[in-house]
Motif scaffolding. Structure first.
Motif, PDB file in Angstrom:
ATOM      1  N   LEU A 159      17.163   4.679  40.209  1.00  0.00           N
ATOM      2  CA  LEU A 159      16.864   3.313  39.800  1.00  0.00           C
ATOM      3  C   LEU A 159      17.198   3.156  38.324  1.00  0.00           C
ATOM      4  CD1 LEU A 159      13.428   2.857  41.580  1.00  0.00           C
ATOM      5  CD2 LEU A 159      15.651   2.033  42.323  1.00  0.00           C
ATOM      6  N   ALA A 160      18.236   2.382  38.039  1.00  0.00           N
ATOM      7  CA  ALA A 160      18.647   2.143  36.662  1.00  0.00           C
ATOM      8  C   ALA A 160      19.110   0.699  36.530  1.00  0.00           C
ATOM      9  CB  ALA A 160      19.760   3.105  36.254  1.00  0.00           C
ATOM     10  N   ASP A 161      18.951   0.152  35.334  1.00  0.00           N
ATOM     11  CA  ASP A 161      19.401  -1.214  35.075  1.00  0.00           C
ATOM     12  C   ASP A 161      20.886  -1.263  34.754  1.00  0.00           C
ATOM     13  OD1 ASP A 161      16.711  -2.495  35.152  1.00  0.00           O
ATOM     14  OD2 ASP A 161      16.352  -1.193  33.437  1.00  0.00           O
ATOM     15  N   VAL A 162      21.383  -0.214  34.094  1.00  0.00           N
ATOM     16  CA  VAL A 162      22.757  -0.192  33.607  1.00  0.00           C
ATOM     17  C   VAL A 162      23.411   1.121  34.036  1.00  0.00           C
ATOM     18  CG1 VAL A 162      24.242  -0.311  31.573  1.00  0.00           C
ATOM     19  CG2 VAL A 162      22.100  -1.605  31.630  1.00  0.00           C
ATOM     20  N   GLY A 163      24.667   1.055  34.466  1.00  0.00           N
ATOM     21  CA  GLY A 163      25.403   2.251  34.841  1.00  0.00           C
ATOM     22  C   GLY A 163      26.636   2.415  33.971  1.00  0.00           C
ATOM     23  N   LEU A 164      26.995   3.669  33.672  1.00  0.00           N
ATOM     24  CA  LEU A 164      28.166   3.967  32.857  1.00  0.00           C
ATOM     25  C   LEU A 164      29.313   4.418  33.745  1.00  0.00           C
ATOM     26  CD1 LEU A 164      26.590   5.934  29.866  1.00  0.00           C
ATOM     27  CD2 LEU A 164      27.059   3.494  30.053  1.00  0.00           C
ATOM     28  N   LEU A 165      30.474   3.811  33.539  1.00  0.00           N
ATOM     29  CA  LEU A 165      31.690   4.175  34.250  1.00  0.00           C
ATOM     30  C   LEU A 165      32.718   4.666  33.247  1.00  0.00           C
ATOM     31  CD1 LEU A 165      32.237   1.194  36.721  1.00  0.00           C
ATOM     32  CD2 LEU A 165      31.770   3.558  37.376  1.00  0.00           C
ATOM     33  N   GLY A 166      33.570   5.568  33.689  1.00  0.00           N
ATOM     34  CA  GLY A 166      34.631   5.998  32.795  1.00  0.00           C
ATOM     35  C   GLY A 166      35.295   7.255  33.289  1.00  0.00           C
ATOM     36  N   MET A 167      36.479   7.503  32.782  1.00  0.00           N
ATOM     37  CA  MET A 167      37.183   8.734  33.092  1.00  0.00           C
ATOM     38  C   MET A 167      36.446   9.913  32.447  1.00  0.00           C
ATOM     39  SD  MET A 167      39.810   8.351  35.002  1.00  0.00           S
ATOM     40  CE  MET A 167      41.212   7.363  35.498  1.00  0.00           C
ATOM     41  N   PRO A 168      36.702  11.126  32.917  1.00  0.00           N
ATOM     42  CA  PRO A 168      36.083  12.289  32.275  1.00  0.00           C
ATOM     43  C   PRO A 168      36.415  12.324  30.784  1.00  0.00           C
ATOM     44  CG  PRO A 168      37.101  12.922  34.348  1.00  0.00           C
ATOM     45  CD  PRO A 168      37.494  11.504  34.104  1.00  0.00           C
ATOM     46  N   ASN A 169      35.424  12.649  29.990  1.00  0.00           N
ATOM     47  CA  ASN A 169      35.570  12.773  28.529  1.00  0.00           C
ATOM     48  C   ASN A 169      35.780  11.432  27.827  1.00  0.00           C
ATOM     49  OD1 ASN A 169      35.196  14.987  26.860  1.00  0.00           O
ATOM     50  ND2 ASN A 169      37.345  15.066  26.276  1.00  0.00           N
ATOM     51  N   ALA A 170      35.324  10.328  28.470  1.00  0.00           N
ATOM     52  CA  ALA A 170      35.433   9.014  27.829  1.00  0.00           C
ATOM     53  C   ALA A 170      34.333   8.786  26.809  1.00  0.00           C
ATOM     54  CB  ALA A 170      35.399   7.913  28.886  1.00  0.00           C
ATOM     55  N   GLY A 171      33.310   9.640  26.816  1.00  0.00           N
ATOM     56  CA  GLY A 171      32.227   9.512  25.847  1.00  0.00           C
ATOM     57  C   GLY A 171      30.950   8.936  26.416  1.00  0.00           C
ATOM     58  N   LYS A 172      30.796   8.974  27.738  1.00  0.00           N
ATOM     59  CA  LYS A 172      29.600   8.406  28.374  1.00  0.00           C
ATOM     60  C   LYS A 172      28.349   9.180  27.982  1.00  0.00           C
ATOM     61  CE  LYS A 172      31.145   8.871  32.579  1.00  0.00           C
ATOM     62  NZ  LYS A 172      32.347   9.629  32.132  1.00  0.00           N
ATOM     63  N   SER A 173      28.424  10.494  28.032  1.00  0.00           N
ATOM     64  CA  SER A 173      27.249  11.301  27.689  1.00  0.00           C
ATOM     65  C   SER A 173      26.892  11.163  26.215  1.00  0.00           C
ATOM     66  CB  SER A 173      27.505  12.777  28.034  1.00  0.00           C
ATOM     67  OG  SER A 173      27.677  12.949  29.426  1.00  0.00           O
ATOM     68  N   THR A 174      27.908  11.079  25.362  1.00  0.00           N
ATOM     69  CA  THR A 174      27.643  10.879  23.940  1.00  0.00           C
ATOM     70  C   THR A 174      26.971   9.532  23.710  1.00  0.00           C
ATOM     71  OG1 THR A 174      29.599  12.196  23.403  1.00  0.00           O
ATOM     72  CG2 THR A 174      28.698  10.811  21.657  1.00  0.00           C
ATOM     73  N   PHE A 175      27.399   8.517  24.454  1.00  0.00           N
ATOM     74  CA  PHE A 175      26.809   7.184  24.309  1.00  0.00           C
ATOM     75  C   PHE A 175      25.342   7.186  24.721  1.00  0.00           C
ATOM     76  CE2 PHE A 175      25.777   3.069  26.326  1.00  0.00           C
ATOM     77  CZ  PHE A 175      25.855   2.258  25.190  1.00  0.00           C
ATOM     78  N   ILE A 176      25.028   7.808  25.856  1.00  0.00           N
ATOM     79  CA  ILE A 176      23.636   7.804  26.320  1.00  0.00           C
ATOM     80  C   ILE A 176      22.755   8.631  25.382  1.00  0.00           C
ATOM     81  CG2 ILE A 176      23.670   9.790  27.894  1.00  0.00           C
ATOM     82  CD1 ILE A 176      22.135   8.123  29.906  1.00  0.00           C
ATOM     83  N   ARG A 177      23.310   9.672  24.765  1.00  0.00           N
ATOM     84  CA  ARG A 177      22.556  10.429  23.759  1.00  0.00           C
ATOM     85  C   ARG A 177      22.300   9.580  22.518  1.00  0.00           C
ATOM     86  NH1 ARG A 177      22.921  16.343  23.959  1.00  0.00           N
ATOM     87  NH2 ARG A 177      22.821  16.310  21.693  1.00  0.00           N
ATOM     88  N   SER A 178      23.251   8.718  22.200  1.00  0.00           N
ATOM     89  CA  SER A 178      23.157   7.923  20.990  1.00  0.00           C
ATOM     90  C   SER A 178      22.116   6.815  21.096  1.00  0.00           C
ATOM     91  CB  SER A 178      24.526   7.316  20.665  1.00  0.00           C
ATOM     92  OG  SER A 178      24.469   6.480  19.537  1.00  0.00           O
ATOM     93  N   VAL A 179      21.955   6.254  22.307  1.00  0.00           N
ATOM     94  CA  VAL A 179      21.080   5.078  22.440  1.00  0.00           C
ATOM     95  C   VAL A 179      19.739   5.393  23.091  1.00  0.00           C
ATOM     96  CG1 VAL A 179      23.050   3.510  22.543  1.00  0.00           C
ATOM     97  CG2 VAL A 179      22.102   4.414  24.679  1.00  0.00           C
ATOM     98  N   SER A 180      19.549   6.610  23.590  1.00  0.00           N
ATOM     99  CA  SER A 180      18.300   6.956  24.259  1.00  0.00           C
ATOM    100  C   SER A 180      17.882   8.370  23.877  1.00  0.00           C
ATOM    101  CB  SER A 180      18.452   6.840  25.779  1.00  0.00           C
ATOM    102  OG  SER A 180      19.198   7.927  26.288  1.00  0.00           O
ATOM    103  N   ALA A 181      16.764   8.798  24.464  1.00  0.00           N
ATOM    104  CA  ALA A 181      16.270  10.157  24.207  1.00  0.00           C
ATOM    105  C   ALA A 181      16.842  11.179  25.176  1.00  0.00           C
ATOM    106  CB  ALA A 181      14.742  10.177  24.288  1.00  0.00           C
ATOM    107  N   ALA A 182      17.699  10.722  26.112  1.00  0.00           N
ATOM    108  CA  ALA A 182      18.311  11.658  27.059  1.00  0.00           C
ATOM    109  C   ALA A 182      19.250  12.595  26.304  1.00  0.00           C
ATOM    110  CB  ALA A 182      19.067  10.900  28.138  1.00  0.00           C
TER     111      ALA A 182
END
Length: 353
Positions: A159-182
């Motif tokens: 259950l999530a409000d927003v989902g991240l899409l992208g090719m591998p190494n597009a920076g999705k994990s870096t983005f979620i680290r930047s805006v949250s505590a994950a």
């Protein structure tokens, strides 16, 4: 702990206890009559959603669950004890399906939501129930019925409000680290993310939303290539998709427009409803090139995709532009929630015809 988002189990409800055909036997009491009690009910199998669980790993090896049978009835008008029910706990967001009929039994989207998946058998009747003015000494009794047996399939959709899409190494994990505590794993090679990650983005003290990061997609994902197709189902409950595009790929031969179009095509082939969800374009890694070059590349990508929706330029590594993006996301989600609430109110107030 390994992330498990699908499981297949068997559930067996308990059999009801048999009724008793006992006759009263006491000294100095002739023709005591029937005194056989009823059998107890068999245990049922329930499934409950638990917000403290986030994976189906508990059902990876333990796959058969049985409730106990009810006890048989006894003489002296004693009913058999009913068996205890069995309760299985699953993460919130679990879809339960009956494999025999392919029907959806329940979609557990709320904490403590509970559903019975296998009903225990009814206890049999003792002979006391068959006593009448013309049948003073009945010998009849009934047996308990069998409990239900089912083979069911669990499918977890986070259950999530927003989902991240992208090719591998597009920076999705870096983005979620930047805006949250994950804190998902981040590295300079593709397929760093091997399972979904959830992060809570807190815009201020009273406003927040949940964002989901899934493994990157590659061309052919709908046919099973790569890892991301296995986890696209986790984006089906989201309200908004963020399509991250790397404007400064390591390999200069890579065309971001071509990759973005390939991902959009895979999304459409996988699920039309997911494809039609609101999608924002997020141009990431603008810090790797100078400002003028970043603007030039961004305009080229937007033009090449014929993008009509919102587009943002960010640096997930340096968190540049991320704050503005999260506020825009929060405003979008709140607007959707307000619209949904108004729609529900209108639906309840509309008189039935």
């Amino acid at each position: 702990m390994k992330f498990i988002d699908e499981a297949r189990i068997e559930v067996h409800a308990g059999k009801g206890g048999n009724g008793s055909a006992s006759m009263r036997r006491e000294k100095h009491i002739a023709f005591g009559g029937p005194d056989g009690g009823d059998g107890g009910k068999g245990g049922s199998v329930y499934i409950i959603a638990d917000c403290n669980i986030n994976t189906l790993v508990d059902y990876r090896f333990a796959r058969i669950f049985r409730a106990k049978d009810g006890e048989p009835g006894r003489g002296a008008d004693c009913n058999g004890a009913g068996a205890a029910d069995v309760t299985l706990r699953v993460p919130v967001g679990t879809l339960i399906k009956d494999l025999a009929t392919d029907e959806i039994i329940a979609d557990l989207t709320h904490d403590k939501q509970r559903v019975m998946v296998a009903q225990g058998g009814r206890g049999g009747l003792g002979n006391i129930n068959f006593k009448s003015s013309t049948n003073r000494a009945p010998r009849q009794f009934t047996k308990g019925t069998d409990g239900e047996t089912k083979e069911i399939h669990f499918e977890l959709k986070v259950l999530a409000d927003v989902g991240l899409l992208g090719m591998p190494n597009a920076g999705k994990s870096t983005f979620i680290r930047s805006v949250s505590a994950a804190r998902p794993k981040v590295a300079d090679y593709p397929f760093t993310t091997l399972h979904p990650n959830l992060g809570v983005v807190r815009v201020d003290d009273n406003r927040s939303f949940v964002i989901a990061d899934v493994p990157g997609l590659i061309e052919g994902a709908a046919e099973g290539a790569g890892l991301g197709h296995q986890f696209l189902k986790h984006l089906q409950r989201t309200h908004l998709l963020l399509h991250l595009v790397d404007i400064a790929p390591y390999d200069e031969a890579v065309d971001p427009v071509k990759e973005a179009k390939a991902l959009i095509n895979e999304l459409k082939k996988y699920d039309q409803a997911l494809f039609e969800k609101p999608r924002w374009l997020i141009l990431n890694k603008v810090d790797l090139v100078d400002h003028d070059e970043a603007e030039k590349r961004a305009k080229t990508i937007i033009k090449g995709l014929k993008w009509k929706g919102p587009a943002f330029r960010i640096s997930a590594m340096k968190a540049d532009g991320c704050r503005e993006l999260t506020f825009a996301i929060m405003d979008h989600i709140e607007a959707e929630r307000t619209t949904a609430a108004a729609t529900n109110v209108d639906a309840t107030m509309t008189p039935a015809r």
